[in-house]
Design a protein around this motif. Structure first.
Motif, mmCIF file in Angstrom:
data_model
loop_
_atom_site.group_PDB
_atom_site.id
_atom_site.type_symbol
_atom_site.label_atom_id
_atom_site.label_comp_id
_atom_site.label_asym_id
_atom_site.label_seq_id
_atom_site.Cartn_x
_atom_site.Cartn_y
_atom_site.Cartn_z
ATOM 1 N N THR A 41 0.849 -1.215 -0.031
ATOM 2 C CA THR A 41 -0.003 -0.060 -0.097
ATOM 3 C C THR A 41 0.839 1.314 0.111
ATOM 4 O O THR A 41 0.686 2.176 -0.702
ATOM 5 C CB THR A 41 -0.899 0.093 1.416
ATOM 6 N N VAL A 95 2.673 1.637 -3.165
ATOM 7 C CA VAL A 95 1.710 2.167 -4.430
ATOM 8 C C VAL A 95 1.226 3.725 -4.119
ATOM 9 O O VAL A 95 1.169 4.665 -4.960
ATOM 10 C CB VAL A 95 0.311 1.564 -4.425
ATOM 11 N N THR A 99 4.088 6.108 -5.172
ATOM 12 C CA THR A 99 4.176 6.325 -6.742
ATOM 13 C C THR A 99 3.165 7.204 -7.144
ATOM 14 O O THR A 99 3.237 8.144 -7.911
ATOM 15 C CB THR A 99 3.982 4.927 -7.234
ATOM 16 N N CYS A 100 1.744 7.128 -6.737
ATOM 17 C CA CYS A 100 0.668 7.814 -7.046
ATOM 18 C C CYS A 100 0.856 9.414 -6.632
ATOM 19 O O CYS A 100 0.609 10.039 -7.359
ATOM 20 C CB CYS A 100 -0.587 7.198 -6.379
ATOM 21 N N LEU A 144 3.563 1.685 -11.595
ATOM 22 C CA LEU A 144 2.686 0.470 -11.294
ATOM 23 C C LEU A 144 2.842 -0.678 -12.182
ATOM 24 O O LEU A 144 2.539 -1.857 -11.861
ATOM 25 C CB LEU A 144 0.919 1.040 -11.490
ATOM 26 N N ILE A 155 5.129 -2.895 -10.580
ATOM 27 C CA ILE A 155 4.552 -3.494 -9.248
ATOM 28 C C ILE A 155 3.710 -4.768 -9.586
ATOM 29 O O ILE A 155 3.556 -5.839 -9.188
ATOM 30 C CB ILE A 155 3.623 -2.666 -8.598
ATOM 31 N N TRP A 172 -5.314 -1.697 -2.766
ATOM 32 C CA TRP A 172 -4.186 -1.087 -3.319
ATOM 33 C C TRP A 172 -5.200 -0.465 -4.437
ATOM 34 O O TRP A 172 -4.604 0.632 -4.969
ATOM 35 C CB TRP A 172 -3.232 -2.100 -3.815
ATOM 36 N N ILE A 226 -5.015 3.530 -5.632
ATOM 37 C CA ILE A 226 -4.981 4.261 -7.167
ATOM 38 C C ILE A 226 -6.040 5.033 -7.567
ATOM 39 O O ILE A 226 -5.881 6.038 -8.163
ATOM 40 C CB ILE A 226 -4.498 3.171 -8.076
#
Ligand code: BYC
Length: 483
Positions: free
Chosen positions: A258, A261, A264-265, A290, A293, A384, A388
């Motif tokens: 989590t 992610v 990254t977001c 992503l 991942i 997750w 996103i």
């Protein structure tokens, strides 16, 4: 409830709630095994940090309302103990041919070999995971993560003790030999590997570690649940207590992914990136894209599916009939718990096509457990994907098809895409790195793995956790590193 069983005796070298001080023979055998274990820990346990003070939890009771205490400990001083969940009075065997008979307190002679094999396989995975993760301390993204890694490691060590206790107490000389073998095999060793596939794979970086604790530890959860149903009561009680610790390992995986992610977001948003599949642009931000991942997820999920054995298995049927290994939540299932006439749908390869076939439920038990596992895995993906979508991206992480990238069972000889489309070897070889990480992907992730050891600081590719361990504040020094 019996008070003695709830609290652990710390007066013997090996903390325990099984009254070891009155069981001289087993105590002696375990004390004889102890130096070999410590040698193994120093050779194959976490690299470095052995003199650092780590904020660890240690089990001191098996009372579910309060079983652990947190304190600074040097890892070699961790008290690896033998803890069994309290004995349930009048427990009966909940499935198989002995359904309803009193649970066994001793090993039934006719099932001795089968039980020993299952205990050895379970035991073998525990040190294997410590070996696989031993180098990760050097690149930890924070002290918080470093502490979590070591917590997982010492508890896997304790789980090895749990299985070794059963071997030493109930299997005499063969048990002692098996206990020694558990310290001899090594993850990934060409001559003397660990027993199951996934435990001989590398865990090269922290994203792999999180995937491993999410997907592979979750296989552990399912297998331990099945063994917790066992008619052999000491095994059942051992596994029940192990499950208490196991929950944290999966938490580490789920929240770890989590946080990756999330970071990254955030980075993509801040940079105004609208296409999350623009890998080069995302990587230039120093975060893990992503699609990479997803590839790691594909790899670890498929490796973990292999741990359930073949979809159709007489071993599984025999273990169930014998009352040795049950189903997930066996006692809550409403059926005859014997499965004499039931069927269960299994995906098989029939005339080159993936086809649903009804198999006798008894031989399809691995498949059933694997289906329960998949359902359990989905929960993390929902979380997750929520991160996103909340960030405004249309990208979705998904579980690959069960025919994808398999080495055990029905699909081991074919190739399939993550969507379950069968492809030939040439196509697989050409396209595989669209689906599982390539060397370049690995190199990119490795380039981010720079240790961060400042108090309250985190590597730029991962978000801080929402809450600290044992409610500690963000600036807590989880590991006092000895240099
Ligand atoms: N790799 O009838 P089959 C954990 C062998 S993880 C290599 O298909 P069966 C943890 C099998 O041994 C949980 N070999 O399968 C997680 C057999 O060989 P033999 C660990 C494999 O027996 C993270 C042959 O193939 N615990 O705790 O129904 C960190 C045919 O077997 C594999 C357990 O797994 C493989 N993947 O089921 C730390 C529970 N799969 O005997 C810890 C105990 C199969 O014919 N184990 N084979 O020479 C079992 O219940 C079962 O043995 C298995 C296999 C589920 C593993």
């Amino acid at each position: 409830m019996n008070v003695n069983i709830m609290n652990v005796d710390y007066s013997t070298k090996i903390p325990n709630n099984v009254n070891l001080s009155a069981d001289r023979q087993v105590l002696k055998a375990l004390e004889g095994w102890h130096p070999g274990y410590m040698n193994w820990w120093s050779d194959m346990g976490p690299e470095g940090f052995q003199q650092s003070l780590v904020y660890l939890r240690t089990a001191y009771s098996v009372d579910p309302r309060g079983w652990a205490k947190f304190d600074y400990v040097r890892m070699p001083d961790y008290r690896w103990g033998i803890l069994l969940a309290p004995q349930e009075e009048n427990r009966v065997i909940p499935f198989g041919e002995h359904y309803g008979e009193p649970a066994w307190q001793e090993v039934p002679g006719e099932y001795r070999a089968m039980l020993r094999r299952l205990i050895v396989i379970q035991g073998d995975t525990e040190p294997a995971s410590v070996e696989q993760q031993r180098h990760l301390g050097k690149t930890a993204p924070s002290l918080y993560d470093l502490r979590n890694l070591f917590q997982v490691n010492v508890e896997e060590g304790r789980h090895l003790w749990a299985m070794v206790y059963l071997l030493q107490k109930y299997f005499g000389r063969d048990g002692r030999e098996e206990a020694d073998e558990l310290l001899r095999r090594r993850s990934g060793d060409a001559d003397s590997p660990r027993m199951l596939g996934a435990f001989n794979e590398a865990t090269p970086d922290w994203l792999s570690f999180f995937m491993f604790t999410y997907f592979t530890d979750r296989d552990g959860k399912m297998q331990l649940h099945s063994l917790a149903q066992s008619g052999f009561d000491p095994l059942s009680r051992t596994c029940r207590f192990m499950l208490t610790e196991e929950a944290h390992h999966m938490f580490v995986g789920e929240t770890g992914i989590t946080r990756v992610v999330q970071r990254t977001c955030e980075a993509m948003k801040a940079a105004g990136i609208t296409d999350p599949t623009d890998v080069a642009k995302v990587r230039a931000l120093g975060v893990i894209d992503l699609p990479t991942i997803q590839k790691k997820l594909n790899l670890h999920y498929s490796l973990s599916l292999d741990l359930f054995g073949s979809e159709v298995s007489t071993n599984a049927a025999n273990a169930f009939n014998a009352g040795i290994k049950g189903r997930y939540h066996e006692t809550q299932i409403k059926d005859d718990h014997r499965l004499r006439n039931d069927t269960y749908p299994v995906l098989k390869l029939v005339d080159g096509k993936i086809t649903r076939v009804d198999e006798p439920a008894l031989t399809a038990l691995n498949m059933r457990l694997r289906d329960d596992y998949t359902q359990d895995c989905v929960k993390g993906l929902l979380r997750w994907n929520k991160v996103i979508s909340t960030a405004g991206y249309a990208y979705k992480l998904t579980l690959p098809h069960v025919a994808f990238h398999r080495a055990i069972g029905e699909f081991k000889d074919i190739h399939a895409t993550p969507d379950g489309v069968l492809i030939d070897s040439a196509t697989w070889n050409k396209r595989r790195h669209e689906w599982v990480p390539s060397t370049e992907d690995g190199d990119f992730i490795a380039s981010l793995m720079k240790p961060v050891t400042g108090i309250g600081e985190f590597a730029p590719w991962i978000s801080p956790p929402k809450v600290g361990i044992n409610n500690k504040p963000g600036d807590f020094e989880y590991v006092k590193i000895e240099t």
